[in-house]
Every structure is written in C-alpha cells, then in structure tokens.
Design a protein around this motif. Sequence first.
Motif, PDB file in Angstrom:
ATOM      1  N   ARG A 284       2.882 -18.483  44.300  1.00  0.00           N
ATOM      2  CA  ARG A 284       3.528 -19.179  43.179  1.00  0.00           C
ATOM      3  C   ARG A 284       2.563 -20.152  42.501  1.00  0.00           C
ATOM      4  N   ARG A 285       1.740 -20.821  43.303  1.00  0.00           N
ATOM      5  CA  ARG A 285       0.771 -21.759  42.735  1.00  0.00           C
ATOM      6  C   ARG A 285      -0.238 -21.029  41.860  1.00  0.00           C
ATOM      7  N   ILE A 286      -0.740 -19.884  42.352  1.00  0.00           N
ATOM      8  CA  ILE A 286      -1.704 -19.095  41.578  1.00  0.00           C
ATOM      9  C   ILE A 286      -1.069 -18.608  40.279  1.00  0.00           C
ATOM     10  N   GLN A 287       0.155 -18.086  40.383  1.00  0.00           N
ATOM     11  CA  GLN A 287       0.835 -17.591  39.191  1.00  0.00           C
ATOM     12  C   GLN A 287       1.084 -18.707  38.178  1.00  0.00           C
ATOM     13  N   ARG A 288       1.445 -19.893  38.686  1.00  0.00           N
ATOM     14  CA  ARG A 288       1.687 -21.036  37.797  1.00  0.00           C
ATOM     15  C   ARG A 288       0.405 -21.461  37.093  1.00  0.00           C
ATOM     16  N   ASP A 289      -0.699 -21.512  37.841  1.00  0.00           N
ATOM     17  CA  ASP A 289      -1.981 -21.918  37.241  1.00  0.00           C
ATOM     18  C   ASP A 289      -2.414 -20.948  36.141  1.00  0.00           C
ATOM     19  N   PHE A 290      -2.264 -19.659  36.417  1.00  0.00           N
ATOM     20  CA  PHE A 290      -2.671 -18.677  35.415  1.00  0.00           C
ATOM     21  C   PHE A 290      -1.745 -18.709  34.208  1.00  0.00           C
ATOM     22  N   GLU A 291      -0.465 -18.943  34.432  1.00  0.00           N
ATOM     23  CA  GLU A 291       0.458 -19.021  33.307  1.00  0.00           C
ATOM     24  C   GLU A 291       0.148 -20.226  32.426  1.00  0.00           C
ATOM     25  N   GLN A 292      -0.257 -21.329  33.038  1.00  0.00           N
ATOM     26  CA  GLN A 292      -0.648 -22.508  32.263  1.00  0.00           C
ATOM     27  C   GLN A 292      -1.891 -22.209  31.427  1.00  0.00           C
ATOM     28  N   ARG A 293      -2.852 -21.501  32.011  1.00  0.00           N
ATOM     29  CA  ARG A 293      -4.047 -21.120  31.251  1.00  0.00           C
ATOM     30  C   ARG A 293      -3.688 -20.230  30.078  1.00  0.00           C
ATOM     31  N   ARG A 294      -2.774 -19.272  30.308  1.00  0.00           N
ATOM     32  CA  ARG A 294      -2.369 -18.378  29.224  1.00  0.00           C
ATOM     33  C   ARG A 294      -1.616 -19.129  28.125  1.00  0.00           C
ATOM     34  N   HIS A 295      -0.790 -20.090  28.541  1.00  0.00           N
ATOM     35  CA  HIS A 295      -0.067 -20.884  27.556  1.00  0.00           C
ATOM     36  C   HIS A 295      -1.057 -21.671  26.685  1.00  0.00           C
ATOM     37  N   ARG A 296      -2.070 -22.259  27.326  1.00  0.00           N
ATOM     38  CA  ARG A 296      -3.074 -23.011  26.569  1.00  0.00           C
ATOM     39  C   ARG A 296      -3.824 -22.093  25.611  1.00  0.00           C
ATOM     40  N   LEU A 297      -4.211 -20.922  26.068  1.00  0.00           N
ATOM     41  CA  LEU A 297      -4.956 -19.985  25.225  1.00  0.00           C
ATOM     42  C   LEU A 297      -4.100 -19.487  24.065  1.00  0.00           C
ATOM     43  N   ARG A 298      -2.830 -19.216  24.306  1.00  0.00           N
ATOM     44  CA  ARG A 298      -1.950 -18.778  23.214  1.00  0.00           C
ATOM     45  C   ARG A 298      -1.816 -19.865  22.161  1.00  0.00           C
ATOM     46  N   SER A 299      -1.713 -21.116  22.615  1.00  0.00           N
ATOM     47  CA  SER A 299      -1.614 -22.234  21.667  1.00  0.00           C
ATOM     48  C   SER A 299      -2.879 -22.349  20.834  1.00  0.00           C
ATOM     49  N   GLU A 300      -4.042 -22.178  21.478  1.00  0.00           N
ATOM     50  CA  GLU A 300      -5.313 -22.252  20.753  1.00  0.00           C
ATOM     51  C   GLU A 300      -5.432 -21.112  19.746  1.00  0.00           C
ATOM     52  N   ILE A 301      -4.970 -19.925  20.129  1.00  0.00           N
ATOM     53  CA  ILE A 301      -5.026 -18.779  19.214  1.00  0.00           C
ATOM     54  C   ILE A 301      -4.118 -19.015  18.015  1.00  0.00           C
TER      55      ILE A 301
ATOM     56  N   ILE B  23     -11.212 -16.296  17.518  1.00  0.00           N
ATOM     57  CA  ILE B  23      -9.935 -15.694  17.907  1.00  0.00           C
ATOM     58  C   ILE B  23     -10.162 -14.512  18.836  1.00  0.00           C
ATOM     59  N   ASN B  24     -11.126 -13.665  18.510  1.00  0.00           N
ATOM     60  CA  ASN B  24     -11.426 -12.523  19.372  1.00  0.00           C
ATOM     61  C   ASN B  24     -11.863 -12.973  20.755  1.00  0.00           C
ATOM     62  N   ASP B  25     -12.674 -14.038  20.811  1.00  0.00           N
ATOM     63  CA  ASP B  25     -13.120 -14.567  22.110  1.00  0.00           C
ATOM     64  C   ASP B  25     -11.935 -15.073  22.929  1.00  0.00           C
ATOM     65  N   LYS B  26     -11.026 -15.799  22.274  1.00  0.00           N
ATOM     66  CA  LYS B  26      -9.858 -16.331  22.981  1.00  0.00           C
ATOM     67  C   LYS B  26      -8.948 -15.201  23.465  1.00  0.00           C
ATOM     68  N   GLU B  27      -8.796 -14.157  22.654  1.00  0.00           N
ATOM     69  CA  GLU B  27      -7.949 -13.033  23.054  1.00  0.00           C
ATOM     70  C   GLU B  27      -8.558 -12.284  24.240  1.00  0.00           C
ATOM     71  N   ARG B  28      -9.878 -12.160  24.252  1.00  0.00           N
ATOM     72  CA  ARG B  28     -10.523 -11.532  25.413  1.00  0.00           C
ATOM     73  C   ARG B  28     -10.341 -12.399  26.650  1.00  0.00           C
ATOM     74  N   GLU B  29     -10.459 -13.706  26.474  1.00  0.00           N
ATOM     75  CA  GLU B  29     -10.259 -14.616  27.597  1.00  0.00           C
ATOM     76  C   GLU B  29      -8.825 -14.519  28.114  1.00  0.00           C
ATOM     77  N   LEU B  30      -7.869 -14.378  27.202  1.00  0.00           N
ATOM     78  CA  LEU B  30      -6.469 -14.231  27.601  1.00  0.00           C
ATOM     79  C   LEU B  30      -6.272 -12.961  28.418  1.00  0.00           C
ATOM     80  N   THR B  31      -6.892 -11.875  28.006  1.00  0.00           N
ATOM     81  CA  THR B  31      -6.797 -10.611  28.752  1.00  0.00           C
ATOM     82  C   THR B  31      -7.411 -10.757  30.136  1.00  0.00           C
ATOM     83  N   ARG B  32      -8.524 -11.495  30.214  1.00  0.00           N
ATOM     84  CA  ARG B  32      -9.183 -11.664  31.510  1.00  0.00           C
ATOM     85  C   ARG B  32      -8.313 -12.443  32.497  1.00  0.00           C
ATOM     86  N   THR B  33      -7.492 -13.355  31.987  1.00  0.00           N
ATOM     87  CA  THR B  33      -6.635 -14.114  32.920  1.00  0.00           C
ATOM     88  C   THR B  33      -5.667 -13.190  33.656  1.00  0.00           C
TER      89      THR B  33
END
Length: 222
Positions: free
Chosen positions: A180-197, A152-162
């Motif tokens: 917009r493309r960059i923002q969308r890609d990063f938001e998708q990564r954050r959504h995935r990380l939040r789900s994993e957390i 969980i700590n690793d995922k939260e650090r990864e989320l902060t790095r995004t």
Amino acid sequence: KERMKSVSHLLPARTSPLRHRLRLPLVGLALLGGALLQGCAVMSPEECAQADWYALGHEDGAQGRDRTYLQERVSECAKAQVAADTGRYAQGYTQGLQQYCVVDNAFALGTRGGQYQGVCPGAIDLEFRRRFDAGRAVYDARQEVQRLHTRINDKERELTRTLEDEERSLRTPKSADERRRIQRDFEQRRHRLRSEIEQLDRQLYRARDQQYDAERRGRQHQ
C-alpha cells in the motif's frame, strides 16, 4: 593596441554601439566562455599567411558581422607576425554589407534566429530592425511552442515509467502495508506529473496563440 584602434575607421559606421537582441541560453554562454578560455582563434597562423583579405571582408560583411571581427582577425594574425591588409578587407566588407543590408531580407533573418548587430547604414537601420524584430518574434514564439511540446512529451514518458516502475516494485513478495505504501507513493508521483502536464498544456495553448499572432503580424514583411 594602436593597430587595433586604427582599423575601426576603415569600415562603415555602426548605427548602435550595442549588439541588437543578442540571445544566448545559459548553457550556450557557459560553452562560449569555455571556448574563449581555451583560446579559440578566429584565424590560424596558416590562414593568416594565405588570407585573401578582400574575400574575408566580403564574407564578414555578407554575414552581418560587426567591426570587432576585423579587430580579432588583425590581432590573431599579428601573433603570427602577418600584417592584415585592412584596406582590401574594408573594400570586401563594404561589398558584402551591401548584400546583407537588404531590407527585404531582414524578416527572414529574424525567423531563422539570426542576430542583427546594427551594421546597416542609418538610412535603412530602423526599417531593417523593425522587420528583423518581427521575424525574430516569430522565431521566438515557435521555439517556445517547441520547448513546451518537448517538456510535455518528457513528462508523459516519465508518467508511463512510473507505471512500469511500480509494477517492478510490486513483483517481489511484500507485506500488505508495504504494498500500500508503494502504491500510494507512485500514485502521488503520478498525480504530481498529471498536474504538471495540465499546467504545461495551458502554457502551450497560450504559446500557440502568441505564435499565431506573431506570424499574422509578420506576414506583412514577407
């Protein structure tokens, strides 16, 4: 080869031919395999020449090591042309084993993540195993809670790095579509990380319950 076979009868009989509850992670197995391939010796030629076989036997018995450890010692010292004093070793091993095979110690051995190799006399083996298993269940439950905390700590650090990575990516001039493309890609990564957390949090909740149950059951053995 006959020499190797002849030492087994000098030690107390094991209650089981199999190692009990041996746990090694895959990385540990790989490292162990590498060490064996490199010819890791139980004893060096110098240690063989100066060996106090009673003390070695006492050490092995007190550590709960099984009979194969003597065979490894005999083999290594034979390569150095040093004869093992298996009689003195057996005397020391018996004394050391008496220290190890104390039923009241079995639970603590399990909680430390130790291994029981079935070396105790049959009269106490079942009770020793039962208490060891209870302690090992506590150890395993605690390790799982710790593992999930780390993930969980690793995922939260990864989320902060995004957030930091996104900010860096948007510093240089870009078109509106590219931004917009960059923002969308990063938001998708954050959504995935939040789900994993969230999933890991649920697993951690169950793991804590299992730890509590294991510790509650283990109190009767303390």
